[in-house]
Design an enzyme around this catalytic site. Structure first.
Site, PDB file in Angstrom:
ATOM      1  N   TYR A  47       2.569  14.708   7.053  1.00 44.61           N
ATOM      2  CA  TYR A  47       3.666  14.992   6.335  1.00 44.61           C
ATOM      3  C   TYR A  47       3.950  16.218   5.913  1.00 44.61           C
ATOM      4  O   TYR A  47       5.252  16.608   5.868  1.00 44.61           O
ATOM      5  CB  TYR A  47       3.980  13.911   5.032  1.00 44.61           C
ATOM      6  N   ARG A  78       1.755  -0.405   1.121  1.00 45.22           N
ATOM      7  CA  ARG A  78       1.728  -1.008   2.480  1.00 45.22           C
ATOM      8  C   ARG A  78       2.400  -2.397   2.524  1.00 45.22           C
ATOM      9  O   ARG A  78       2.363  -2.915   1.283  1.00 45.22           O
ATOM     10  CB  ARG A  78       0.280  -1.207   2.902  1.00 45.22           C
ATOM     11  N   HIS A  88      -4.675   6.793   1.471  1.00 45.70           N
ATOM     12  CA  HIS A  88      -5.427   7.511   2.583  1.00 45.70           C
ATOM     13  C   HIS A  88      -6.724   7.636   2.094  1.00 45.70           C
ATOM     14  O   HIS A  88      -6.969   8.231   1.162  1.00 45.70           O
ATOM     15  CB  HIS A  88      -4.463   8.579   2.977  1.00 45.70           C
ATOM     16  N   LYS A 101      -7.242  -0.709   0.853  1.00 47.65           N
ATOM     17  CA  LYS A 101      -8.187  -0.826   1.961  1.00 47.65           C
ATOM     18  C   LYS A 101      -9.557  -0.658   1.175  1.00 47.65           C
ATOM     19  O   LYS A 101     -10.024   0.275   0.507  1.00 47.65           O
ATOM     20  CB  LYS A 101      -7.890   0.042   3.005  1.00 47.65           C
ATOM     21  N   HIS A 151       6.717   0.219   8.013  1.00 46.94           N
ATOM     22  CA  HIS A 151       5.872   1.308   7.993  1.00 46.94           C
ATOM     23  C   HIS A 151       6.845   2.555   8.094  1.00 46.94           C
ATOM     24  O   HIS A 151       6.246   3.478   7.345  1.00 46.94           O
ATOM     25  CB  HIS A 151       4.876   1.075   9.444  1.00 46.94           C
ATOM     26  N   ARG A 177       7.433   3.198   4.714  1.00 46.34           N
ATOM     27  CA  ARG A 177       6.462   4.008   4.128  1.00 46.34           C
ATOM     28  C   ARG A 177       6.500   5.451   4.389  1.00 46.34           C
ATOM     29  O   ARG A 177       6.061   6.392   3.544  1.00 46.34           O
ATOM     30  CB  ARG A 177       4.970   3.464   4.495  1.00 46.34           C
TER      31      ARG A 177
END
Length: 360
Positions: free
Chosen positions: A339, A204, A330, A228, A304, A307
């Site tokens: 994906y 990220r 994730h 995160k 992004h 990524r």
């Protein structure tokens, strides 16, 4: 790295809280143990948008930091729906963005009704209008999202071509412009390393910005990042990314006049009367990717999208969704599954294996 990024966000958070009502600060204090400062900062931005709307619509005549709790008791469901319409039609927010902002408000109102208590052990709110508001239906399935994404990411030979364009091509097409050439020659190793690391790891933007030298494991081709939720993780990257990173680090000290105490991996050229070298900001990285993307002929590319390009290539070559989920950080495997819906025919041409080390 963790302390630097957190302290920056906490400073921004403290500054923003000064503009908001007292009960928001109390709510944020209760959430600090479970949520990252970045997430809390996003919550406060959402609250500020809502409070400013209340004032602009005449529900309160005063500063937003003085909005009383009693106002929330009088709000109707229709008024909240009007606010959501404002987000959609005035701020041009997508359904998924509106849902996120609504989720922030629901969390705050739930705290005020079901967690916070007065000295008399009574709830701050007896009526919670947000509990009556439903989230928007996000009708797009993963395949729809994937198909829309496909035209905006790097496919097949474009993957290697874009990296090569940043490393050499951009300088060649601008060689007649002395100013551009001078600036490009100063930063080409750095910019190539940034692009290569995005394409070779799926990091990220915030994770790349806050990389320090000590976060790099040169033996295992991985970097330590704070993901995160304040989770520390080691993220692997490709051999090409490592080669480009080493090439940049070999010239980093001389080109940018970096003092020893500056441990940031990616830095900006010295500026100001004292020639201060500073960590390259996220916005600066977004701008440089935008510059190269436009010149490359693919203006839809962004940080992004790089990524996404990595994730698509990884899935095509390795086809291991659980590992891809961990690599991308994730929290939900449904996000990673997007994906698996992308078309793979063109992706397998002219792509080498990623050389991702196996997990121990």
């Amino acid at each position: 790295m963790k302390n630097n990024s957190q302290s920056q966000n906490y400073k921004k958070l403290d500054s923003l809280l000064n503009e908001l009502p007292w009960f928001v600060e109390e709510y944020i204090d209760k959430k600090k143990r479970k949520l990252s400062p970045g997430t809390l900062l996003n919550y406060c931005h959402d609250f500020k948008i809502f409070f400013n709307w209340l004032v602009s619509e005449g529900f309160y005549d005063g500063e937003i930091n003085e909005i009383p709790l009693s106002l929330f008791e009088t709000l109707t469901t229709q008024q909240i729906e009007d606010f959501l319409s404002f987000l959609k039609f005035q701020l041009d927010n997508r359904e998924i963005t509106i849902n996120r902002k609504l989720s922030s408000l629901k969390s705050l109102f739930n705290y005020l009704q079901n967690v916070a208590e007065t000295e008399k052990l009574e709830p701050y709110l007896t009526r919670n209008v947000m509990a009556k508001i439903e989230f928007n239906d996000v009708s797009e399935d993963p395949e729809t999202i994937a198909n829309r994404m496909e035209g905006k990411i790097l496919i097949g030979d474009e993957y290697a071509d874009f990296r090569l364009f940043v490393a050499k091509g951009y300088g060649e097409i601008n060689k007649s412009n002395k100013r551009i050439t001078t600036f490009y020659n100063l930063n080409k190793e750095r910019d190539t390393a940034i692009v290569s690391l995005f394409l070779g790891s799926g990091l990220r933007l915030s994770e790349l910005v806050w990389l320090n030298i000590e976060d790099i494991d040169f033996n295992k081709n991985c970097v330590r990042v704070i993901r995160k939720g304040n989770k520390e993780q080691y993220v692997y990257f490709s051999e090409q990314a490592m080669a480009d990173l080493k090439a940049y680090l070999s010239v980093r000290g001389n080109k940018y006049n970096i003092p020893r105490e500056n441990k940031a991996v990616f830095v900006a050229a010295p500026m100001g009367p004292k020639g201060t070298t500073r960590r390259l900001s996220g916005r600066a990285i977004e701008k440089l990717i935008e510059k190269y993307a436009i010149a490359f002929g693919k203006p839809s590319l962004s940080v992004h999208k790089l990524r996404h390009s990595f994730a698509t290539r990884y899935h095509s070559e390795i086809n291991d969704v659980p590992k891809l989920r961990r690599q991308l950080g994730h929290s939900s495997i449904e996000t990673t599954m997007i994906y698996t819906h992308l078309k793979n025919e063109d992706l397998k041409n002219a792509i080498n294996k990623l050389n991702m080390p196996k997990e121990q």
